[in-house]
Structure formats: structure tokens, C-alpha cells
Design an enzyme around this catalytic site. Structure first.
Site, PDB file in Angstrom:
ATOM      1  N   HIS A 340     -11.990  -5.317 -37.485  1.00  0.00           N
ATOM      2  CA  HIS A 340     -10.899  -5.977 -36.793  1.00  0.00           C
ATOM      3  C   HIS A 340     -11.501  -7.020 -35.857  1.00  0.00           C
ATOM      4  O   HIS A 340     -12.694  -6.951 -35.508  1.00  0.00           O
ATOM      5  CB  HIS A 340     -10.089  -4.958 -35.971  1.00  0.00           C
ATOM      6  CG  HIS A 340      -9.239  -4.047 -36.806  1.00  0.00           C
ATOM      7  ND1 HIS A 340      -8.236  -4.508 -37.619  1.00  0.00           N
ATOM      8  CD2 HIS A 340      -9.246  -2.691 -36.942  1.00  0.00           C
ATOM      9  CE1 HIS A 340      -7.647  -3.482 -38.219  1.00  0.00           C
ATOM     10  NE2 HIS A 340      -8.248  -2.359 -37.832  1.00  0.00           N
ATOM     11  N   CYS A 383      -9.780 -10.684 -38.353  1.00  0.00           N
ATOM     12  CA  CYS A 383      -8.778 -11.579 -37.803  1.00  0.00           C
ATOM     13  C   CYS A 383      -9.348 -12.329 -36.609  1.00  0.00           C
ATOM     14  O   CYS A 383     -10.275 -11.873 -35.934  1.00  0.00           O
ATOM     15  CB  CYS A 383      -7.534 -10.795 -37.372  1.00  0.00           C
ATOM     16  SG  CYS A 383      -6.482 -10.305 -38.737  1.00  0.00           S
TER      17      CYS A 383
END
Length: 514
Positions: A340, A383
Site C-alpha cells: 500500500h 497507490c
């Protein structure tokens, strides 16, 4: 009878002229720049003027109208081909043997078609110190002609053009790269018929085709302008991908990194799947890690995979690999991080952010002298912004909804250490999510692995491969048709990076038993 035939031919030309607008005439002028004296082209007001010049130079007559058919084909006026007795398909069949518009001129025209008004404004701003003051406004085609007249652009010198593309829109590079690949693979280009000696001698400092390569090297004016232009680029602080790309000298052919040593290098894969708190499990990431391991092993690297590491553990491992003496016998270093993320950073298993720049800085020439002047590649699947609503089979590698981003916006180019030989491949542009199928893996990683297997055996360099990855991912969409993604490379590479072609077939073919 002969007079009637000639009259009919001229009537055909007039009918074609009536159907062409001013933009078409400008395009015809540009495509004829290698065939007709530029001073004469400057006075062209209509298509009829161009036709007369072509007839005067014996490129066009009643018995041979193919060049005009080719020009109409190039500017996509296919309906007008019927007036000459041609079809689009017939012209395509004849281009290989009879085409006269050079690959170089084709490339420039195609590039102009993809440059938007906004891009053109940025380009003119970048080049304002190198354009004649009398030019208040320029079309893209006019700008390209001016660059040729200034000696900053020629058939064998497109480096400045590449630099401009990287500043304004890296997607444009594919057109230039395709031209370079085709030019190398086809010594006799599509325009196999000889070009008249006078065709280019009137375009400023650009010589005829036989003289171009010599003049581009020997002209001191060219060297000075190219050096000044490159310096001008480095002084403009634009947050665009590739802002650190280093074009060494406009007259020096780009060389490749040494990649023929007995040991290719080390490849690290950090695969964070499970997290300790609010971050979701990254389902499908193990498929990405396995695919990366197979592909980079096939490319000759020694791969080590780490799963579910905290930010502190990742940093400690980076320090350990930084001090590894074995790097001195390797050609390159690669690090892939699957996790992430937020703007300019990735999450460790402990949900603490670790700066991408900090990770890469461990391998600068000062901190890791064993890798000095060797390519160091980092691929980040994470991301770089807040999560968006996700459809059924697609998840975003970001925080849960409602959890605010804790980082200031950091573009990929800002994440790279300010020295040479780094490449950072980001799965997405800053501020946006990247997508991962919970069974098939991440769009970016799967495209990267696929393109490496396809294009390394063809001898493509890494930047050309990443351009293909951009194209692949850019075309993908979630099953609802509402989610898109665009990767973004940034680099300070000084040379081309070309992996040696492995002896074994690609992993995908091995897996299928081919």
C-alpha cells in the site's frame, strides 16, 4: 488527344485543391520539405502551388501521380484518392517500393498530430530563448521546421526532440522510439527512391541527406545551440516525469550500459500482503511477486523475496544490501516493492510510511560505490493517493476510505536521487490509486512482466519497454468501465539499458510447455 489528357489531369488537381483546407495545405508543405526547396515552399498559398512545384521538379505528371496519392494518404484525405484512380489499400501496397516521404518526415508529422495546443504552448515556453523573436505564434509543424533551421533537429539527431517529449508528455516518445527502431532495422528506408540534391539544402543549416550526419557533428553552431538548449532544460524546474533524464551531447551517439558480465545483478522483491491494523490484505500480490521472480530470474538476476516487512525492517535490509561488496561484480541492481502507499511513500507491514526517495538513496554512488555508474531500477506497485470506490474484483492499494493522506504531494521525479543511473517505475501517477485484481494480480506488474518477456528478446531498451507498459495499462479498465490507471516512469539514466537476450524461452512459454 494529348492536350485533352493534360487538361483532364489539371482539372483533377483543381478538384483536389478545392477539397483541401488550409491545415491540409500546411501538412502537404511539411511532408514535401525533403523534396522541394524550402524557399519556394515558403511562398506556397494553396495546394495548386505545391502541385506546380512538384511538377516542376518532375515528381508529378499525368502518367505518375503516386507521390500525390502518397501525400493525400499521409494526411488522411483518403476520399480524394479516388480522383487519382487510387484507393487507400492500393497506396498501402505500393508504399514500400514507391514511397518518397521519408521515415523521418513521417515521424515528425505523426508527432505533430498528437501534440495538443496545451502541449504546444508548453513546448514554445521551453524553447522561447531559441526561437526567432518574430514568431509570435507557431503551429506545431512550423515549430518543427524552425528547429530544423536552427540545427536542433535532423534525421540523425532527435535527442532534443526526445527531451522535449519527456518534459511535456512522455507518451509522445513512443512515436520517436518507433522511428529510431525502424531506422536501425531498415537501412533502406521506405523512401527508397533517391531524393534530389537540392531538397534539403535550403532548410537553414540542414544539409542534403548525404551531408546531414557529417554536418550535424562538425558544425560548431549546432554544438553550441544544442548545449545551450540542454542547459536551458536543466534550469527549468518543472515537475514532469523524466525531468532528470540526461541527454549528454546532441552530437554524441547514445551508448548502452555494460550488461554482459558473468553476473547480471541482484533483484529484491518486497511483497507486503498483510498489515497490522486498518490496511486491507493485498490479495493477488503473491501472484505478482511470483511472476516478478520468474521473469527477473529468466533475465539472469539473483532474486531474493521478502514478505510482510515493517518499514524499519525494509530500511535495515536496504542498508545491508547497500554494503554488499558483491555488487562490484554485477551489472545492475533491481528492487521491486509491492505494498500500500501514499504520495511519494510506501507502507511497511506496521503501517508506517517509508519514503521512496529514502529507499533509493541507499544506493547512490556515495553510499554504494560498488554500484556507481551502474543502472539501478526500482519498480513500485503502490497507490500514490487516496482510495477510490472499488468494484467487486478490483482493489486499490491505498488506505481505507476516510483515512486522510499524511504525505504532501511528491512527484516520481522528486523521488529519484539527484544523480545519474536511476530509474523509478511507478504503477500510477502521483495522487492516484493503482489497481490490483484479487486473483490475477496488479495491472502494472502483470503488464511489466508481460512486456519484458515479449520485448527483451527483440532487443528493446528498458524505456521503450516501459512505454509499451504505459500503453498496456492505459488501455485497461475495470469490469464496470469506470476505473483507469496510467503508470509513470522517471529516470536519470545516461545510457540505454538493454538486457541481454536469455537463451531460455520466456517463463510464460515455459509454463505453457511451448
Amino acid at each position: 488527344m494529348e492536350c485533352d489528357f493534360s487538361l483532364k489531369f489539371h482539372q483533377q488537381l483543381l478538384l483536389i485543391d478545392e477539397d483541401l483546407v488550409s491545415e491540409d495545405v500546411a501538412a502537404l508543405k511539411f511532408l514535401c520539405a525533403d523534396l522541394l526547396p524550402f524557399k519556394k515552399l515558403e511562398h506556397v498559398k494553396s495546394a495548386v502551388d505545391i502541385f506546380q512545384l512538384l511538377m516542376a521538379e518532375e515528381y508529378l505528371n499525368e502518367e505518375d501521380t503516386f507521390l500525390l496519392a502518397e501525400l493525400l494518404y499521409r494526411i488522411k484525405c483518403h476520399s480524394l484518392l479516388r480522383k487519382l484512380g487510387y484507393t487507400k489499400e492500393k497506396v498501402q501496397e505500393c508504399l514500400h517500393e514507391r514511397g518518397r516521404v521519408s521515415l523521418y518526415r513521417q515521424m515528425l508529422y505523426e508527432l505533430s498530430e498528437n501534440i495538443t495546443n496545451e502541449m504546444l504552448t508548453e513546448i514554445i515556453f521551453l524553447l522561447q530563448n531559441y526561437l526567432p523573436k518574430r514568431w509570435v505564434t507557431l503551429s506545431t509543424l512550423e515549430l518543427l521546421i524552425v528547429l530544423e533551421k536552427q540545427g536542433l533537429l535532423a534525421e540523425d539527431n532527435v535527442q532534443v526532440l526526445e527531451e522535449i517529449c519527456m518534459k511535456v508528455s512522455p507518451d509522445l516518445l513512443e512515436t520517436v522510439n518507433h522511428y529510431k527502431r525502424t531506422k536501425v532495422s531498415l537501412p533502406q528506408q521506405e523512401n527508397t527512391l533517391p531524393v534530389k540534391e537540392s531538397s534539403l539544402s535550403h532548410i537553414g543549416d540542414i544539409a542534403s541527406p548525404q551531408e546531414t550526419s557529417i554536418k550535424s557533428v562538425s558544425s560548431p553552431n549546432y554544438d553550441n545551440r544544442a548545449a545551450n538548449l540542454t542547459q536551458g532544460f536543466s534550469e527549468i524546474n518543472l515537475k514532469l516525469p523524466g525531468q532528470f533524464s540526461n541527454i549528454e551531447n546532441e552530437t554524441k551517439k547514445m551508448t548502452s550500459y555494460k550488461m554482459d558480465g558473468p553476473h547480471r545483478g541482484f533483484c529484491l522483491i518486497f511483497n507486503n500482503v498483510h498489515f497490522g491494523g486498518s490496511l486491507l490484505e493485498r490479495k493477488g500480490s503473491c501472484k505478482d511477486a511470483e511472476e516478478l521472480e520468474r521473469v527477473f530470474t529468466w533475465l539472469g538476476l539473483d532474486v531474493t523475496t521478502y514478505t510482510d516487512r515493517t518499514s524499519q525492517e525494509i530500511e535495515e535490509l536496504m542498508r545491508a544490501w547497500q554494503n554488499l561488496q558483491a555488487h562490484k561484480d554485477r551489472d545492475c541492481f533491481i528492487c521491486c516493492i509491492l505494498s500500500h502507499g501514499e504520495s511519494g511513500a510506501i507502507y511497511g507491514k506496521d503501517e508506517k510510511l517509508l519514503s521512496i526517495r529514502r529507499i533509493m538513496s541507499h544506493f547512490t554512488a556515495k553510499k554504494c560505490p560498488q554500484l556507481a555508474e551502474k543502472p539501478k531500477l526500482f519498480f513500485i506497485q503502490a497507490c500514490q493517493g487516496k482510495e477510490i470506490q472499488r468494484p467487486v474484483y478490483v482493489e486499490a492499494d491505498a488506505q481505507n476510505p476516510g483515512l486522510p493522506s499524511t504525505q504532501h504531494s511528491v512527484s516520481p521525479s522528486e523521488s529519484i536521487p539527484e544523480e545519474a543511473d536511476f530509474l523509478l517505475g511507478m504503477a500510477t501517477i502521483d495522487g492516484y490509486v493503482s489497481f490490483r485484481h484479487i486473483e490475477q494480480g496488479a495491472w502494472y506488474i502483470q503488464a511489466l512482466c508481460s512486456k519484458l518477456q515479449l520485448l527483451v528478446p527483440r532487443g528493446e531498451d528498458i524505456l521503450s519497454i516501459l512505454t509499451e507498459v504505459n500503453e498496456d495499462v492505459g488501455r485497461r479498465v475495470d469490469r464496470l468501465g469506470t476505473k483507469k490507471q496510467m503508470p509513470q516512469p522517471a529516470y536519470t539514466l545516461r545510457r540505454k539499458l538493454i538486457f541481454p537476450i536469455p537463451r531460455d524461452p520466456p517463463p510464460s512459454q515455459q509454463h505453457r510447455g511451448f
